[in-house]
Scaffold this motif. Structure first.
Motif, PDB file in Angstrom:
ATOM      1  N   GLY A 154       0.819  -1.205   0.000  1.00  0.00           N
ATOM      2  CA  GLY A 154       0.000   0.000   0.000  1.00  0.00           C
ATOM      3  C   GLY A 154       0.850   1.251   0.000  1.00  0.00           C
ATOM      4  N   MET A 155       1.951   1.206   0.738  1.00  0.00           N
ATOM      5  CA  MET A 155       2.857   2.360   0.756  1.00  0.00           C
ATOM      6  C   MET A 155       3.634   2.471  -0.563  1.00  0.00           C
ATOM      7  SD  MET A 155       2.100   3.925   3.354  1.00  0.00           S
ATOM      8  CE  MET A 155       3.269   5.240   2.952  1.00  0.00           C
ATOM      9  N   ALA A 156       3.872   1.344  -1.218  1.00  0.00           N
ATOM     10  CA  ALA A 156       4.472   1.416  -2.558  1.00  0.00           C
ATOM     11  C   ALA A 156       3.523   2.142  -3.509  1.00  0.00           C
ATOM     12  CB  ALA A 156       4.779   0.009  -3.080  1.00  0.00           C
ATOM     13  N   ALA A 157       2.221   1.814  -3.424  1.00  0.00           N
ATOM     14  CA  ALA A 157       1.225   2.523  -4.233  1.00  0.00           C
ATOM     15  C   ALA A 157       1.172   3.995  -3.841  1.00  0.00           C
ATOM     16  CB  ALA A 157      -0.142   1.871  -4.064  1.00  0.00           C
ATOM     17  N   PHE A 158       1.307   4.266  -2.549  1.00  0.00           N
ATOM     18  CA  PHE A 158       1.284   5.644  -2.037  1.00  0.00           C
ATOM     19  C   PHE A 158       2.448   6.450  -2.621  1.00  0.00           C
ATOM     20  CE2 PHE A 158       1.447   9.037   1.086  1.00  0.00           C
ATOM     21  CZ  PHE A 158       0.117   9.184   1.500  1.00  0.00           C
ATOM     22  N   LEU A 159       3.645   5.889  -2.541  1.00  0.00           N
ATOM     23  CA  LEU A 159       4.832   6.596  -3.030  1.00  0.00           C
ATOM     24  C   LEU A 159       4.823   6.720  -4.549  1.00  0.00           C
ATOM     25  CD1 LEU A 159       7.566   4.972  -0.752  1.00  0.00           C
ATOM     26  CD2 LEU A 159       6.428   7.163  -0.438  1.00  0.00           C
ATOM     27  N   THR A 160       4.341   5.685  -5.224  1.00  0.00           N
ATOM     28  CA  THR A 160       4.264   5.726  -6.681  1.00  0.00           C
ATOM     29  C   THR A 160       3.283   6.790  -7.150  1.00  0.00           C
ATOM     30  OG1 THR A 160       4.766   3.364  -6.780  1.00  0.00           O
ATOM     31  CG2 THR A 160       3.819   4.358  -8.740  1.00  0.00           C
ATOM     32  N   THR A 161       2.146   6.889  -6.460  1.00  0.00           N
ATOM     33  CA  THR A 161       1.160   7.907  -6.800  1.00  0.00           C
ATOM     34  C   THR A 161       1.692   9.299  -6.502  1.00  0.00           C
ATOM     35  OG1 THR A 161      -0.625   6.337  -6.297  1.00  0.00           O
ATOM     36  CG2 THR A 161      -1.230   8.662  -6.392  1.00  0.00           C
ATOM     37  N   ALA A 162       2.505   9.421  -5.454  1.00  0.00           N
ATOM     38  CA  ALA A 162       3.064  10.734  -5.084  1.00  0.00           C
ATOM     39  C   ALA A 162       3.999  11.272  -6.152  1.00  0.00           C
ATOM     40  CB  ALA A 162       3.813  10.621  -3.759  1.00  0.00           C
ATOM     41  N   ALA A 163       4.747  10.378  -6.805  1.00  0.00           N
ATOM     42  CA  ALA A 163       5.752  10.817  -7.779  1.00  0.00           C
ATOM     43  C   ALA A 163       5.091  11.345  -9.044  1.00  0.00           C
ATOM     44  CB  ALA A 163       6.674   9.655  -8.117  1.00  0.00           C
ATOM     45  N   ARG A 164       5.720  12.366  -9.624  1.00  0.00           N
ATOM     46  CA  ARG A 164       5.177  12.978 -10.829  1.00  0.00           C
ATOM     47  C   ARG A 164       6.048  12.723 -12.058  1.00  0.00           C
ATOM     48  NH1 ARG A 164       3.613  19.045  -9.084  1.00  0.00           N
ATOM     49  NH2 ARG A 164       2.732  19.031 -11.191  1.00  0.00           N
ATOM     50  N   ASP A 165       7.058  11.901 -11.911  1.00  0.00           N
ATOM     51  CA  ASP A 165       7.874  11.518 -13.061  1.00  0.00           C
ATOM     52  C   ASP A 165       8.162  10.024 -12.982  1.00  0.00           C
ATOM     53  OD1 ASP A 165      10.370  11.018 -11.525  1.00  0.00           O
ATOM     54  OD2 ASP A 165      10.335  13.178 -11.243  1.00  0.00           O
ATOM     55  N   ILE A 166       8.603   9.464 -14.086  1.00  0.00           N
ATOM     56  CA  ILE A 166       8.746   8.013 -14.182  1.00  0.00           C
ATOM     57  C   ILE A 166       9.836   7.483 -13.258  1.00  0.00           C
ATOM     58  CG2 ILE A 166      10.414   7.972 -16.078  1.00  0.00           C
ATOM     59  CD1 ILE A 166       7.319   5.724 -15.781  1.00  0.00           C
ATOM     60  N   THR A 167      10.903   8.252 -13.061  1.00  0.00           N
ATOM     61  CA  THR A 167      11.982   7.822 -12.167  1.00  0.00           C
ATOM     62  C   THR A 167      11.478   7.724 -10.737  1.00  0.00           C
ATOM     63  OG1 THR A 167      13.627   8.892 -13.590  1.00  0.00           O
ATOM     64  CG2 THR A 167      14.301   8.354 -11.341  1.00  0.00           C
ATOM     65  N   GLY A 168      10.738   8.743 -10.300  1.00  0.00           N
ATOM     66  CA  GLY A 168      10.178   8.720  -8.954  1.00  0.00           C
ATOM     67  C   GLY A 168       9.231   7.559  -8.747  1.00  0.00           C
ATOM     68  N   LYS A 169       8.475   7.211  -9.779  1.00  0.00           N
ATOM     69  CA  LYS A 169       7.539   6.090  -9.658  1.00  0.00           C
ATOM     70  C   LYS A 169       8.280   4.770  -9.498  1.00  0.00           C
ATOM     71  CE  LYS A 169       3.625   8.271 -11.990  1.00  0.00           C
ATOM     72  NZ  LYS A 169       2.772   8.266 -10.784  1.00  0.00           N
ATOM     73  N   PHE A 170       9.372   4.605 -10.231  1.00  0.00           N
ATOM     74  CA  PHE A 170      10.166   3.387 -10.080  1.00  0.00           C
ATOM     75  C   PHE A 170      10.766   3.293  -8.676  1.00  0.00           C
ATOM     76  CE2 PHE A 170      10.482   3.070 -14.818  1.00  0.00           C
ATOM     77  CZ  PHE A 170      10.031   1.768 -14.916  1.00  0.00           C
ATOM     78  N   LEU A 171      11.340   4.371  -8.191  1.00  0.00           N
ATOM     79  CA  LEU A 171      11.941   4.367  -6.859  1.00  0.00           C
ATOM     80  C   LEU A 171      10.894   4.165  -5.785  1.00  0.00           C
ATOM     81  CD1 LEU A 171      14.548   7.267  -7.188  1.00  0.00           C
ATOM     82  CD2 LEU A 171      15.014   4.808  -7.080  1.00  0.00           C
ATOM     83  N   GLY A 172       9.752   4.815  -5.942  1.00  0.00           N
ATOM     84  CA  GLY A 172       8.675   4.660  -4.966  1.00  0.00           C
ATOM     85  C   GLY A 172       8.167   3.242  -4.896  1.00  0.00           C
ATOM     86  N   THR A 173       8.163   2.547  -6.020  1.00  0.00           N
ATOM     87  CA  THR A 173       7.757   1.139  -6.054  1.00  0.00           C
ATOM     88  C   THR A 173       8.816   0.250  -5.425  1.00  0.00           C
ATOM     89  OG1 THR A 173       6.506   1.487  -8.094  1.00  0.00           O
ATOM     90  CG2 THR A 173       7.115  -0.777  -7.568  1.00  0.00           C
ATOM     91  N   MET A 174      10.064   0.531  -5.725  1.00  0.00           N
ATOM     92  CA  MET A 174      11.155  -0.378  -5.395  1.00  0.00           C
ATOM     93  C   MET A 174      11.398  -0.533  -3.888  1.00  0.00           C
ATOM     94  SD  MET A 174      15.023  -0.202  -6.914  1.00  0.00           S
ATOM     95  CE  MET A 174      14.330  -0.139  -8.575  1.00  0.00           C
ATOM     96  N   LEU A 175      11.414   0.555  -3.157  1.00  0.00           N
ATOM     97  CA  LEU A 175      11.852   0.486  -1.761  1.00  0.00           C
ATOM     98  C   LEU A 175      10.939  -0.389  -0.891  1.00  0.00           C
ATOM     99  CD1 LEU A 175      13.021   4.193  -1.330  1.00  0.00           C
ATOM    100  CD2 LEU A 175      14.415   2.168  -1.793  1.00  0.00           C
ATOM    101  N   PRO A 176       9.602  -0.185  -0.879  1.00  0.00           N
ATOM    102  CA  PRO A 176       8.758  -1.064  -0.059  1.00  0.00           C
ATOM    103  C   PRO A 176       8.764  -2.515  -0.548  1.00  0.00           C
ATOM    104  CG  PRO A 176       7.598   0.969  -0.606  1.00  0.00           C
ATOM    105  CD  PRO A 176       8.814   0.916  -1.469  1.00  0.00           C
ATOM    106  N   VAL A 177       8.886  -2.719  -1.865  1.00  0.00           N
ATOM    107  CA  VAL A 177       8.891  -4.089  -2.395  1.00  0.00           C
ATOM    108  C   VAL A 177      10.138  -4.836  -1.928  1.00  0.00           C
ATOM    109  CG1 VAL A 177       9.032  -5.484  -4.500  1.00  0.00           C
ATOM    110  CG2 VAL A 177       7.434  -3.564  -4.371  1.00  0.00           C
ATOM    111  N   ILE A 178      11.296  -4.184  -1.969  1.00  0.00           N
ATOM    112  CA  ILE A 178      12.521  -4.821  -1.469  1.00  0.00           C
ATOM    113  C   ILE A 178      12.353  -5.209  -0.006  1.00  0.00           C
ATOM    114  CG2 ILE A 178      14.942  -4.396  -0.888  1.00  0.00           C
ATOM    115  CD1 ILE A 178      15.119  -2.653  -3.390  1.00  0.00           C
ATOM    116  N   LEU A 179      11.716  -4.350   0.773  1.00  0.00           N
ATOM    117  CA  LEU A 179      11.521  -4.627   2.193  1.00  0.00           C
ATOM    118  C   LEU A 179      10.605  -5.824   2.419  1.00  0.00           C
ATOM    119  CD1 LEU A 179      11.861  -4.001   5.149  1.00  0.00           C
ATOM    120  CD2 LEU A 179      10.214  -2.130   4.927  1.00  0.00           C
ATOM    121  N   PHE A 180       9.493  -5.909   1.680  1.00  0.00           N
ATOM    122  CA  PHE A 180       8.577  -7.038   1.923  1.00  0.00           C
ATOM    123  C   PHE A 180       9.175  -8.355   1.424  1.00  0.00           C
ATOM    124  CE2 PHE A 180       6.469  -7.500  -2.307  1.00  0.00           C
ATOM    125  CZ  PHE A 180       6.176  -8.864  -2.274  1.00  0.00           C
TER     126      PHE A 180
END
Length: 299
Positions: A203-229
């Motif tokens: 859910g926080m990956a979706a939160f961070l991905t939605t927060a980002a306004r460029d493609i790089t931010g969306k990738f990073l926002g997805t990556m960090l919580p996924v690596i943790l889980f």
């Protein structure tokens, strides 16, 4: 002396010319992200958009999301082959699976665990909810994810692309995810709690991905919580659909009903709680006043 006074007057005039009036705001650069209340509002909008799509679109997007889960599972295993250091192995596996989630989030595909965040946000913050439609959508997303994950696993098996080392590593992953089965009902409860943690993070990956306004931010926002889980071995039903689909087709290590009864069912219940309560409800309540102001509702 007169010259010094003239210079002082000239300097004071320059300072007055550059002084910003108190009632004017200084221009600031635009933000490169959405603020939290905007993200929660966007969740509700996305939930409504998904809900009101034709059923064929819902099912096709669910099939697509499930297929990305199997691709992510395969990539996570491939990157971990032969890596002895646990920390590095977890990092690489997480990066591999993040590729699958990035494809889901950016393509707008329908993932069961993501709509556990989007649909409750729509329920809490938007009007005109159709209960029959929401239950049908939830069910179609879950079934579509399973079918999509299994279909890609079939294609991968038919392609004969993967080496024996891949299947040895897959067996390790499956043992790691099915270890709870040895504890009976206690293990079932542990998976449920693990599922809560997993979808809190997604859910926080979706939160961070939605927060980002460029493609790089969306990738990073997805990556960090996924690596943790992935590193924490938290049980995420949609992710496990990818691993289990490969396991069913490649070995008799576990029966198909064991994957469902001793992992997918409790993990799915936990995923509902983690996404719906710890992300959607929590932030909807925390930013309730901001959301009412944005929508013009002050009741």
């Amino acid at each position: 002396m007169a010259m010094n006074n003239d210079q002082e007057d000239h300097q004071n005039k320059q300072n007055d010319d550059f002084e910003v009036p108190l009632n004017e705001k200084v221009d600031e650069p635009g933000r490169q992200f959405y603020i939290p209340s905007q993200i929660v509002d966007e969740f509700g909008e996305k939930g409504r958009d998904h809900l009101y799509k034709p059923f064929r679109s819902q099912l096709l997007l669910a099939l697509t999301a499930g297929s990305f889960m199997t691709f992510g599972a395969v990539f996570s295993i491939l990157l971990a082959i032969g890596v002895e250091a646990k920390g590095v192995s977890h990092l690489l596996s997480g990066i591999g699976f993040a590729a699958g989630y990035a494809m889901v989030f950016i393509s707008g595909s329908v993932l069961f665990t993501e709509i556990n965040v989007l649909l409750p946000s729509y329920l809490f913050n938007k009007g005109g909810l159709r209960k029959k439609s929401i239950y049908q959508f939830w069910a179609s997303a879950y079934i579509g994810n399973i079918l999509g994950a299994f279909l890609v696993a079939v294609f991968i098996q038919l392609s004969a692309s993967l080496s024996p080392k891949f299947y040895s590593e897959l067996a390790v992953f499956l043992d790691h995810k099915m270890k709870f089965m040895e504890s009976g009902m206690i293990g079932w409860f542990e998976i449920l709690v693990s599922g809560i943690l997993a979808n809190w993070l997604i859910g926080m990956a979706a939160f961070l991905t939605t927060a980002a306004r460029d493609i790089t931010g969306k990738f990073l926002g997805t990556m960090l919580p996924v690596i943790l889980f992935v590193a924490g071995n938290f049980q995420h039903s949609a992710a496990n659909m990818g691993y289990f689909s490969m396991g069913i087709l490649s070995s008799n290590q576990y029966a198909w009903y064991e994957y469902i009864l001793f992992n997918l069912i409790p993990a799915s219940i936990g995923n509902l709680i983690g996404g719906g309560i710890l992300v959607s409800l929590l932030f909807s309540y925390a930013y309730k006043e901001d959301l009412q102001t944005n929508t013009g509702n002050t009741d």
